[in-house]
Design a protein around this motif. Structure first.
Motif: not given
Lengths: 396, 396
Positions: B173-174, B177-178, B181
């Motif tokens: 995933g990006d 963003r991680l 998150e």
């Protein structure tokens, strides 16, 4: 120049002339020098040779040659030690040196001596830690630096040496003969070879002992566990504690546990066979490359030290080395396999009663794990994979 | 628990509640705590947190969690500095830390805080230095340690993390963003994420400044040169000098030179464009992987600091990074490309007059060269070969 002399580790011959090995019996030489009357207080900004200047026969501590060697941590491995039944276990982490191994201490003392003697070329014969260390300090000193390696050394092992820009030569021929040839050629051509057991390299390792004693509140553990290859590091560490006894700062030496890999254990073999001299070990092969020396030039002196003092030698299996490397990493220290040999040896010595329950020990962890990453393939390393959207669920 | 509070780097909001980013404006938080009235004397055997215990809001310095971090050498690079026309050049060699990067300082302070808060799980989002550091200290602490890396991380980069035995997860995933998150999930599930600019990681870097000031006889250089990725290390180093000013031990801050690789220079870009906020850098690509963060979470705060103090930012080319890495190795220090960025930036700043002839500077060398050996292919490394019989002739 401060007074010092060379004395033979075997026949005792003393000489003030430059001698890398004894002119009478070809055994390695010690450096004997005056010791100070007291231990120096610690100061916030000092190089290793400034700190211990009174312990070394140098006219100048040559701070300009320092890369920040020494002052390595003695890590308290309490949990690991307790799991074996030791009262205390300490790890002297020499991987925190400028080129990530203990070699930097002795390279610096060797380079200082070479430069005080007026040499403008230095060299070494090595395939790993020592080659990188000599290349780094030679670069630092700005003098021509010859590094001789064996012909088969792969490219990935040449890189960490070549980066520093030494004159790097792959030599096609017997590697054991190369050690002696380098000394002969060096003497003839004026190249100071700071090989594995050169007297002025060996004394650099004395600082390991001074530091351990100070880090343990002016005491020593029952056992000091040392992975042994050429034997120079062991000799230096022993001598450091001998100095402290001479100075009246220590009542008795710690006991030493000499450890080698079973795949290359010429000293342990000679010890167990009761032989007076170490013989060349046939077909050496071990994951602990950094100590894979089939015919250690200070091997006989290590044997003499172990026997005279009633110390012990162990050879450890490949599996136990890998297991010990992992156990150290599981406690936060990632070391090269040659360093893990110390823990494997300690475990073996505890299992057979050589080291007793309730005793204390210090492991000499000679070099950093990043030195030899090919070992990853021998570990059961694991990871998982998940998408970002499922991460929360995976961590729940 | 000693008193401290979190304050927002941007809006100034202060809170005593746990806050990794500002609840009002989502900018990073600083930790504000009382300072001691004087600087502690050096003692022979102390961990970093024992030495500086009065500077940190911890109930206990937790020596049991120490791996021997900090106390890194400040190497005098006199010859190299003189060749540029500097009066002095110093190199703070953070590659001498337990996992061979500066990250260990902030990992320790982060882990201590997490454990004082009662967490039994820690984590991080990283692809390199920080991942290994958190894995090591998590292993040392004996608590569950979650390391999140991006899906594409090759096997050779997973090894130095996986060795310590963390729960290592490749996340698909990006990657930007991680980061956010992980903070959200951590808060929800009780995992303390010690990410790149977590407040209690940032304060660990203050010890770099304390050490430099002490190593320079209680003074500072004109310039401190820092490779910048997320921005947390820069923030901590600045704060360390601010502390010394607050304590009356220093008259003024050194100037800071923030350096990024041209191939990933979001902060320098925003600075040059006069933008208030850092924007995501498109298609980042540089040999300085360790600082390849396209959207640095403390980027806006770095911009604010640079502008408020009249400091400077530079972006450097790939060629100049490789050249600087070699120049450092030719002076005895083999660092990772991300560290060489500092020297490349200093050279650029001297060429355009930002740093003036006769000034002094300290480079923050963030991590060890062995961290990234793939770079060897970009250097003109050389060696020769000869037979043992012809060696004397070759060396003549």
């Amino acid at each position: 120049m401060v007074f010092f002399r060379f004395t033979c580790t075997s026949c005792g011959k003393a000489t003030e002339e430059e001698a890398l090995r004894c002119p009478l019996c070809d055994e390695p030489m010690d450096v004997e020098a005056d010791l100070p009357s007291s231990f120096p207080p610690v100061k916030p900004k000092e190089t290793l040779m400034e700190r211990f200047r009174d312990f070394f026969p140098f006219a100048d501590p040559r701070s300009d040659l320092s890369l920040g060697e020494g002052f390595t941590p003695l890590v308290d491995m309490e949990a690991l030690g307790r799991s074996f039944g030791l009262s205390s276990l300490w790890a002297k982490n020499e991987g925190a040196n400028p080129t990530w191994s203990f070699k930097d201490r002795g390279t610096l003392t060797g380079v200082i001596h070479a430069m005080e003697m007026g040499y403008d070329r230095i060299g070494t014969v090595s395939t790993g830690n020592m080659a990188a260390s000599v290349a780094a300090y030679g670069a630092r000193a700005g003098i021509e630096t010859v590094v001789l390696v064996n012909k088969g050394l792969p490219r990935e092992k040449l890189g960490p040496i070549a980066m520093y820009g030494p004159r790097l030569i792959k030599v096609d021929g017997d590697y054991g003969r190369l050690y002696h040839e380098s000394l002969r050629i060096g003497k003839k051509l004026g190249i100071y070879f700071i090989n594995s057991d050169a007297p002025f390299r060996v004394i650099g390792s004395k600082t390991i002992s001074y530091e351990i004693w100070e880090q343990l509140n002016r005491s020593v553990p029952d056992w000091v566990v040392v992975p042994v290859s050429a034997g120079g590091n062991l000799r230096g560490i022993v001598q450091g504690f001998v100095d402290l006894v001479s100075m009246g700062l220590l009542n008795r030496l710690p006991r030493f546990l000499v450890v080698q890999a079973e795949g290359c254990s010429p000293i342990v073999k000679a010890f167990e066979e009761g032989a007076e001299k170490v013989r060349r070990f046939d077909s050496p092969h071990t994951v602990a490359h950094a100590i894979e020396n089939p015919f250690p030039p200070s091997g006989n002196q290590v044997l003499r030290l172990v026997r005279a003092n009633g110390w012990s030698c162990k050879a450890v299996s490949e599996d136990s080395i890998i297991e010990a490397q992992r156990a150290l990493a599981f406690n936060g220290l990632f070391v090269q396999p040659a360093s893990a040999v110390a823990l494997a040896g300690l475990k073996k010595a505890m299992a057979d009663g050589t080291v007793e329950q309730g005793q204390s020990a210090a492991l000499i962890l000679t070099g950093a794990g990043l030195k030899y990453t090919a070992v990853f393939g021998q570990h059961d390393l694991s990871w998982t994979q998940c998408s970002l959207d499922k991460l929360e669920k995976a961590l729940r």
